[in-house]
Design a protein around this motif. Sequence first.
Motif, mmCIF file in Angstrom:
data_model
loop_
_atom_site.group_PDB
_atom_site.id
_atom_site.type_symbol
_atom_site.label_atom_id
_atom_site.label_comp_id
_atom_site.label_asym_id
_atom_site.label_seq_id
_atom_site.Cartn_x
_atom_site.Cartn_y
_atom_site.Cartn_z
ATOM 1 N N LEU A 169 0.829 -1.206 0.000
ATOM 2 C CA LEU A 169 0.000 0.000 0.000
ATOM 3 C C LEU A 169 0.861 1.252 0.000
ATOM 4 C CD1 LEU A 169 -2.819 1.343 0.293
ATOM 5 C CD2 LEU A 169 -2.534 1.096 2.761
ATOM 6 N N GLU A 170 1.828 1.303 0.886
ATOM 7 C CA GLU A 170 2.708 2.468 0.998
ATOM 8 C C GLU A 170 3.696 2.559 -0.166
ATOM 9 O OE1 GLU A 170 4.554 2.529 4.840
ATOM 10 O OE2 GLU A 170 2.673 2.957 5.876
ATOM 11 N N GLY A 171 3.885 1.479 -0.867
ATOM 12 C CA GLY A 171 4.781 1.483 -2.021
ATOM 13 C C GLY A 171 4.068 1.803 -3.323
ATOM 14 N N GLY A 172 2.758 1.960 -3.257
ATOM 15 C CA GLY A 172 1.992 2.295 -4.442
ATOM 16 C C GLY A 172 1.765 1.129 -5.379
ATOM 17 N N ARG A 173 1.929 -0.084 -4.875
ATOM 18 C CA ARG A 173 1.778 -1.256 -5.734
ATOM 19 C C ARG A 173 0.355 -1.804 -5.740
ATOM 20 N NH1 ARG A 173 6.609 -1.988 -3.066
ATOM 21 N NH2 ARG A 173 5.783 -3.631 -1.748
ATOM 22 N N VAL A 174 -0.539 -1.192 -4.977
ATOM 23 C CA VAL A 174 -1.949 -1.587 -4.980
ATOM 24 C C VAL A 174 -2.806 -0.336 -5.088
ATOM 25 C CG1 VAL A 174 -1.622 -3.697 -3.632
ATOM 26 C CG2 VAL A 174 -2.080 -1.555 -2.457
ATOM 27 N N SER A 175 -4.018 -0.519 -5.516
ATOM 28 C CA SER A 175 -4.969 0.583 -5.610
ATOM 29 C C SER A 175 -5.995 0.369 -4.496
ATOM 30 C CB SER A 175 -5.638 0.573 -6.983
ATOM 31 O OG SER A 175 -6.377 1.734 -7.171
ATOM 32 N N PRO A 176 -5.846 1.083 -3.378
ATOM 33 C CA PRO A 176 -6.682 0.803 -2.212
ATOM 34 C C PRO A 176 -8.128 1.258 -2.391
ATOM 35 C CG PRO A 176 -5.351 2.741 -1.811
ATOM 36 C CD PRO A 176 -4.911 2.182 -3.139
ATOM 37 N N SER A 177 -9.012 0.565 -1.703
ATOM 38 C CA SER A 177 -10.416 0.961 -1.690
ATOM 39 C C SER A 177 -10.603 2.115 -0.709
ATOM 40 C CB SER A 177 -11.288 -0.216 -1.257
ATOM 41 O OG SER A 177 -11.041 -0.525 0.115
ATOM 42 N N PHE A 178 -11.740 2.773 -0.810
ATOM 43 C CA PHE A 178 -12.082 3.840 0.125
ATOM 44 C C PHE A 178 -12.088 3.287 1.547
ATOM 45 C CE2 PHE A 178 -15.123 6.313 2.581
ATOM 46 C CZ PHE A 178 -14.659 7.603 2.367
ATOM 47 N N ALA A 179 -12.650 2.092 1.717
ATOM 48 C CA ALA A 179 -12.721 1.477 3.051
ATOM 49 C C ALA A 179 -11.324 1.237 3.623
ATOM 50 C CB ALA A 179 -13.498 0.162 2.983
ATOM 51 N N THR A 180 -10.401 0.788 2.798
ATOM 52 C CA THR A 180 -9.030 0.555 3.267
ATOM 53 C C THR A 180 -8.378 1.863 3.700
ATOM 54 O OG1 THR A 180 -8.757 -1.404 1.895
ATOM 55 C CG2 THR A 180 -6.737 -0.292 2.606
ATOM 56 N N LEU A 181 -8.552 2.903 2.893
ATOM 57 C CA LEU A 181 -7.981 4.206 3.260
ATOM 58 C C LEU A 181 -8.589 4.732 4.555
ATOM 59 C CD1 LEU A 181 -7.799 5.909 -0.243
ATOM 60 C CD2 LEU A 181 -5.895 5.003 1.103
ATOM 61 N N ARG A 182 -9.897 4.543 4.722
ATOM 62 C CA ARG A 182 -10.561 4.996 5.946
ATOM 63 C C ARG A 182 -10.034 4.228 7.159
ATOM 64 N NH1 ARG A 182 -14.495 2.632 8.089
ATOM 65 N NH2 ARG A 182 -15.320 1.744 6.183
ATOM 66 N N ARG A 183 -9.874 2.916 7.024
ATOM 67 C CA ARG A 183 -9.356 2.109 8.126
ATOM 68 C C ARG A 183 -7.909 2.468 8.439
ATOM 69 N NH1 ARG A 183 -9.763 -3.119 5.855
ATOM 70 N NH2 ARG A 183 -8.739 -3.917 7.688
ATOM 71 N N TYR A 184 -7.113 2.749 7.406
ATOM 72 C CA TYR A 184 -5.721 3.164 7.607
ATOM 73 C C TYR A 184 -5.701 4.477 8.385
ATOM 74 C CZ TYR A 184 -0.786 3.988 6.523
ATOM 75 O OH TYR A 184 0.568 4.206 6.614
ATOM 76 N N ALA A 185 -6.566 5.405 7.997
ATOM 77 C CA ALA A 185 -6.639 6.691 8.696
ATOM 78 C C ALA A 185 -6.989 6.471 10.165
ATOM 79 C CB ALA A 185 -7.664 7.601 8.022
ATOM 80 N N GLU A 186 -7.988 5.658 10.427
ATOM 81 C CA GLU A 186 -8.382 5.375 11.812
ATOM 82 C C GLU A 186 -7.236 4.745 12.591
ATOM 83 O OE1 GLU A 186 -11.878 2.973 11.416
ATOM 84 O OE2 GLU A 186 -13.110 4.664 10.746
ATOM 85 N N ALA A 187 -6.522 3.827 11.956
ATOM 86 C CA ALA A 187 -5.406 3.132 12.613
ATOM 87 C C ALA A 187 -4.281 4.087 12.972
ATOM 88 C CB ALA A 187 -4.877 2.013 11.714
ATOM 89 N N THR A 188 -4.139 5.158 12.218
ATOM 90 C CA THR A 188 -3.062 6.119 12.472
ATOM 91 C C THR A 188 -3.552 7.357 13.212
ATOM 92 O OG1 THR A 188 -3.369 7.116 10.281
ATOM 93 C CG2 THR A 188 -1.709 5.361 10.469
ATOM 94 N N GLY A 189 -4.800 7.336 13.654
ATOM 95 C CA GLY A 189 -5.323 8.466 14.415
ATOM 96 C C GLY A 189 -5.571 9.705 13.562
#
Length: 94
Positions: A62-82
């Motif tokens: 994800l952080e390397g840009g090798r996948v195209s994340p879903s909105f849900a994944t981005l939202r969960r990542y945001a929550e995980a990082t506060g």
Amino acid sequence: MTKLKDLKKRFMEDPEFRKEYARVDEEYALIEELIRARMAAKLTQKEVARRLGTTQSAIARLEGGRVSPSFATLRRYAEATGTRLSIGLRPADG
């Protein structure tokens, strides 16, 4: 020898190149934001992965840009990082 900035300037005269450059630049900006959020939260990829219920290698992709994340994944990542996910649309010319 041609300098990189001169080469970029020449390529930027091509409308198709400019369009693709802008698209990729936005993707890299998102990747930088993901990494900044994780670092600001003082978390490792492994810790973020655990919070998302995935693997460290999935976060690396994800952080390397090798996948195209879903909105849900981005939202969960945001929550995980506060942080809070904010997505917006702007006029194409600006």
